[in-house]
Write an enzyme that holds these catalytic residues in place. Structure first.
Site, PDB file in Angstrom:
ATOM      1  N   LEU A 614     -42.882 -15.343  25.311  1.00  0.00           N
ATOM      2  CA  LEU A 614     -42.187 -15.960  24.186  1.00  0.00           C
ATOM      3  C   LEU A 614     -43.072 -16.989  23.497  1.00  0.00           C
ATOM      4  O   LEU A 614     -43.200 -16.988  22.253  1.00  0.00           O
ATOM      5  CB  LEU A 614     -40.896 -16.613  24.685  1.00  0.00           C
ATOM      6  CG  LEU A 614     -40.106 -17.416  23.643  1.00  0.00           C
ATOM      7  CD1 LEU A 614     -39.582 -16.511  22.547  1.00  0.00           C
ATOM      8  CD2 LEU A 614     -38.967 -18.171  24.317  1.00  0.00           C
ATOM      9  N   GLU A 617     -45.950 -15.328  21.555  1.00  0.00           N
ATOM     10  CA  GLU A 617     -45.560 -14.705  20.289  1.00  0.00           C
ATOM     11  C   GLU A 617     -45.058 -15.720  19.273  1.00  0.00           C
ATOM     12  O   GLU A 617     -45.160 -15.496  18.071  1.00  0.00           O
ATOM     13  CB  GLU A 617     -44.486 -13.636  20.539  1.00  0.00           C
ATOM     14  CG  GLU A 617     -44.940 -12.490  21.431  1.00  0.00           C
ATOM     15  CD  GLU A 617     -46.243 -11.866  20.971  1.00  0.00           C
ATOM     16  OE1 GLU A 617     -46.473 -11.776  19.750  1.00  0.00           O
ATOM     17  OE2 GLU A 617     -47.045 -11.474  21.838  1.00  0.00           O
ATOM     18  N   GLU A 618     -44.527 -16.834  19.730  1.00  0.00           N
ATOM     19  CA  GLU A 618     -44.052 -17.851  18.799  1.00  0.00           C
ATOM     20  C   GLU A 618     -45.209 -18.594  18.133  1.00  0.00           C
ATOM     21  O   GLU A 618     -45.179 -18.845  16.930  1.00  0.00           O
ATOM     22  CB  GLU A 618     -43.157 -18.863  19.531  1.00  0.00           C
ATOM     23  CG  GLU A 618     -41.783 -18.342  19.909  1.00  0.00           C
ATOM     24  CD  GLU A 618     -40.862 -18.193  18.707  1.00  0.00           C
ATOM     25  OE1 GLU A 618     -41.193 -18.720  17.620  1.00  0.00           O
ATOM     26  OE2 GLU A 618     -39.819 -17.536  18.839  1.00  0.00           O
ATOM     27  N   SER A 619     -46.218 -18.946  18.904  1.00  0.00           N
ATOM     28  CA  SER A 619     -47.246 -19.847  18.369  1.00  0.00           C
ATOM     29  C   SER A 619     -48.679 -19.424  18.652  1.00  0.00           C
ATOM     30  O   SER A 619     -49.607 -20.086  18.183  1.00  0.00           O
ATOM     31  CB  SER A 619     -47.053 -21.245  18.969  1.00  0.00           C
ATOM     32  OG  SER A 619     -47.237 -21.199  20.390  1.00  0.00           O
ATOM     33  N   HIS A 721     -39.571  -9.268  16.689  1.00  0.00           N
ATOM     34  CA  HIS A 721     -39.827 -10.378  17.606  1.00  0.00           C
ATOM     35  C   HIS A 721     -39.471  -9.966  19.033  1.00  0.00           C
ATOM     36  O   HIS A 721     -40.252 -10.189  19.976  1.00  0.00           O
ATOM     37  CB  HIS A 721     -39.001 -11.589  17.185  1.00  0.00           C
ATOM     38  CG  HIS A 721     -39.076 -12.741  18.137  1.00  0.00           C
ATOM     39  ND1 HIS A 721     -40.159 -13.584  18.217  1.00  0.00           N
ATOM     40  CD2 HIS A 721     -38.187 -13.196  19.068  1.00  0.00           C
ATOM     41  CE1 HIS A 721     -39.957 -14.503  19.140  1.00  0.00           C
ATOM     42  NE2 HIS A 721     -38.766 -14.292  19.666  1.00  0.00           N
TER      43      HIS A 721
END
Length: 753
Positions: A614, A617-619, A721
């Site tokens: 997570l 993939e977020e940052s 996502h």
């Protein structure tokens, strides 16, 4: 306790090998000393980011750079300029210009003429610029700098002389070239104003050509200011011409609606027979500007104006104008008009260079107008498509619309039409959606038929590499471990764990017969640790960068703590479908900020590999990144959400750019969402789209299982996502936790064994 992975000794080996190897056309590092240090130590410390060694380089004694290789004078000059020592940097760049081979010599000269260290009004500057023009007639950046100086100091006669000398070279540049635009502007204005401020002869044509031949650009905004200030020059043009000129200025400044008003009025006058405006309005640049303005402002009348101009043109120009009109109709939602206009364009241009783009936009309008009708026309459409790859996004859009509409029968028919034609990723995604529908009882099929179709779809999805998510889920549903879906190559026994995959197991490597200048520079930036420039080179020369250079660059960036750039350095190969060894896969899926994760995982009951995935993939592990929506830090949390969770955790004075705080709050938020929604998959959807949206989707599909629920997510960003986090979690679990990828898929989607 989670596995801890220390900095790989392989990184050190890469750096040592890099520092002692021949770099492009550069000579090997000499064992001698440079500025009091062993040469290899000097270069190694720069690569590690230690800029203090530059303090050893004196302002006047610079020739030790020649001991480091052909690229050293240019690289060190660049470093010194970047660190605020422009005079010393200029001396090294001058040395590179005098002694280095190409491409460093050319780059050094261009750097020299752009440096503040050499006064732009000096003889030295003029001499350098003219040397650049003479030696590199295909690169007019130095000419532009010199002409800009003459222009700003009102030496208009010198501008004319200089641009006259290079007129052929200027004319050879494309109309979209910023260099050509600026030089043309300076020449036109200088022709209008000679040194004493009076009007020169023959200036109107070149001035008008700036509006006829070039797309709306910042220069048109400057020209408009000039026109407003120069009443005598403005008086040379009619009111209709000035309206057209103003349209260019408005579009250049982002005022598309106002620009379109003026463009449409100009087009109306030309259609009515106005000959004075005809060459301006019918020019390729003007038609493109009207198209761009119409798209930006979503103006139906811009499409109508373009359609009305098409009969005044012939051949490709007429076809292109109709395509512009059809594309605007499509964007504003007038799909029937779009299909009509694009069909008319196809009738007169079948087989031309516009054929495939016209078919794409026509089919896109059909998909948006009626997905089921688009499916009925698929056999005819497929028969006329040359390259399936260019239509993949459109086929996926069609599939998504059918899924959201629960039109499973049409989706099944679409799959049958596309099965022998579309790319693997398209077929895998549709096959997985159909499987989810079969499992959820969305088809009224006899049991034997349903089982046969299900097996057919799953084998299709599991047997390809283009869509890792579909391959993982299909393998899981088939009872396999999913390892093959990760496409990991075995290390080569003669090359060690970091070797590229065998030719039979890798995508075509982006190595050209003649090494591109960009690759040479990338190796130089890597060697001397200029990571900003290295990352930029890797982005702009993706297909030209050899695989071994990408791996070495990724290793150095990781060693320097630039994790997001390290991952990005390997993305080209992954996008091309290549296979990684497990060692290189760990570079792409690193356990960055491991201490922060360990503390968060000790406190929260969340899947460790899902949390890593997570955050990745977020940052991409950039703790300072912020989104356009306002999300901040590694976990990309909105400040309001973070405030609420931090209060629950009794965290005072937290900082979302602090990795420990961001991961801690993100882990609690993920745990809360998993408890609230019951599965990790829905928690991930809520993390991206918000809890309210997921609740609404649940009400719309109350009986959907987890796989079908994911397929029915109407937000493409959220749907993708979840896919990306699942793939990343599968890699993390397999690489660091010895967990079968299928077990990760089961855990996220709550699937039974």
């Amino acid at each position: 306790m989670l596995l801890r992975v220390s900095a790989s000794s392989r990184l050190i080996c890469i750096l040592l090998a890099l520092f002692s190897a021949t770099i492009g056309c550069a000579a090997p590092v000499s064992p001698s000393r440079v500025w009091g240090l062993p040469a290899d130590e000097f270069v190694a410390r720069l690569a590690e980011g230690d800029r203090s060694v530059l303090d050893r380089v004196p302002d006047d004694d610079i020739r030790d750079a020649l001991l480091l290789g052909d690229d050293a004078a240019f690289a060190l000059g660049t470093l010194l300029v970047d660190t605020g020592r422009a005079p010393a940097g200029a001396r090294l760049l001058r040395l590179a210009w005098e002694t280095s081979p190409e491409p460093f010599r050319r780059a050094a000269l261009n750097a020299l003429v752009s440096l503040d260290a050499i006064p732009v009004d000096s003889d030295e500057y003029a001499a350098l610029a003219r040397e650049a023009i003479a030696r590199y007639p295909d690169d007019l950046s130095a000419l532009l700098l010199l002409s800009e100086h003459y222009y700003r100091t009102q030496r208009h006669a010198d501008v004319l002389l200089l641009t006259d000398e290079a007129s052929d070279a200027i004319a050879s540049l494309s109309a979209g070239s910023l260099v050509r635009q600026e030089l043309s502007l300076q020449r036109a204005v200088s022709a209008a104003l000679i040194a004493d401020g009076s009007i020169a002869d023959g200036w109107v044509g070149p001035f008008r050509a700036l509006y006829r031949d070039f797309l709306a650009a910042p220069m048109h905004s400057r020209l408009w200011v000039f026109l407003i200030a120069q009443e005598t020059i403005r008086a040379a043009f009619t009111a209709d011409e000035l309206r057209f000129f103003e349209a260019k200025q408005l579009l250049a400044e982002g005022r598309a609606r106002e620009a379109v008003d003026r463009f449409v009025e100009s087009a109306r006058r030309v259609v009515a027979g106005d000959q004075a405006l005809r060459d301006l309005v019918l020019s390729p640049a003007a038609r493109s500007d009207l198209f761009r303005g119409g798209l930006s402002a979503s103006r139906w009348d811009a499409a109508a104006a373009l359609e009305s101009l098409a009969p005044l043109l012939s051949g490709d120009a007429a076809t292109e104008t109709l395509e512009y009109a059809g594309r605007i109709y499509r964007v504003v939602g007038a799909h029937a008009e779009a299909v009509r206009v694009l069909s008319a364009a196809l009738d007169q241009a079948e087989g031309s260079r516009f054929d495939q783009s016209l078919r794409w936009y026509r089919l896109s309008s059909l998909v948006r107008m009626s997905p089921a009708n688009a499916v009925r026309q698929l056999p005819e459409s497929v028969a006329t498509i040359d390259t399936p790859e260019s239509f993949s996004a459109l086929f996926l859009d069609l599939a998504d619309r059918l899924v959201i509409a629960n039109d499973w029968n049409s989706l099944r028919i679409a799959y049958d039409h596309l099965e022998s034609f579309a790319t693997d990723d398209v077929l895998a995604r549709i096959a997985l959606a159909l499987t989810a529908a079969i499992d959820a009882g969305q088809f009224a099929l006899p049991p034997g038929t349903a089982e046969q179709l299900r097996a057919r779809y799953l084998e299709r999805a599991a047997g390809q590499r283009a869509d890792v998510f579909a391959a993982l889920v299909a393998a899981t549903l088939l009872g396999r471990d999913g390892v093959d879906a990760l496409a990991l190559a075995k290390p080569q026994p003669d090359a060690g764990d970091g070797a590229p995959a065998p030719a039979a197991e890798s995508a075509a490597e982006p190595v050209a017969d003649a090494v591109a200048d960009a690759v040479v520079f990338a190796r130089t930036w890597l060697r001397y640790g200029l990571t900003d420039r290295l990352a930029r080179e890797l982005r702009t020369a993706a297909a030209a960068v050899p695989w071994d250079l990408r791996v070495d660059a990724s290793a150095l960036l990781a060693a320097r703590g630039e994790v997001s750039r390290s991952i990005a350095a390997l993305n080209w190969f992954a996008a091309a479908g290549g296979r990684f060894t497990a060692e290189i896969a760990r570079m792409r899926y690193p356990r960055a900020f491991a201490d922060a994760f360990d503390r968060a995982l000790d406190a929260e009951q969340v899947d460790p590999w899902v949390l890593y995935a997570l955050i990745r993939e977020e940052s991409l592990f950039d703790p300072l990144v912020s989104s356009s929506a306002g999300a901040i830090g590694l976990a990309q949390l909105m400040p309001s959400t973070a405030d609420d969770i931090a209060a629950r955790l009794r965290l005072g004075g937290y900082d979302l750019t602090n990795p420990s705080d961001s991961v801690r709050i993100g882990a609690r938020y993920l745990a809360m969402l998993t408890t609230q929604f019951g599965t990790v998959a829905r928690a991930l959807a809520a993390y991206n789209a918000g809890q309210g949206n997921v609740r609404r989707w649940e009400r719309a599909a109350p009986h959907a299982d987890e796989l079908l629920f994911h397929q029915l997510i109407p937000f493409p960003e959220t749907y993708n996502h979840v896919r990306k986090v699942v793939v990343s979690a599968a890699y993390y679990g397999y690489l660091y936790g010895d967990r079968a990828p299928a077990d990760t898929v089961r855990a996220i989607f709550a699937l039974a064994h």
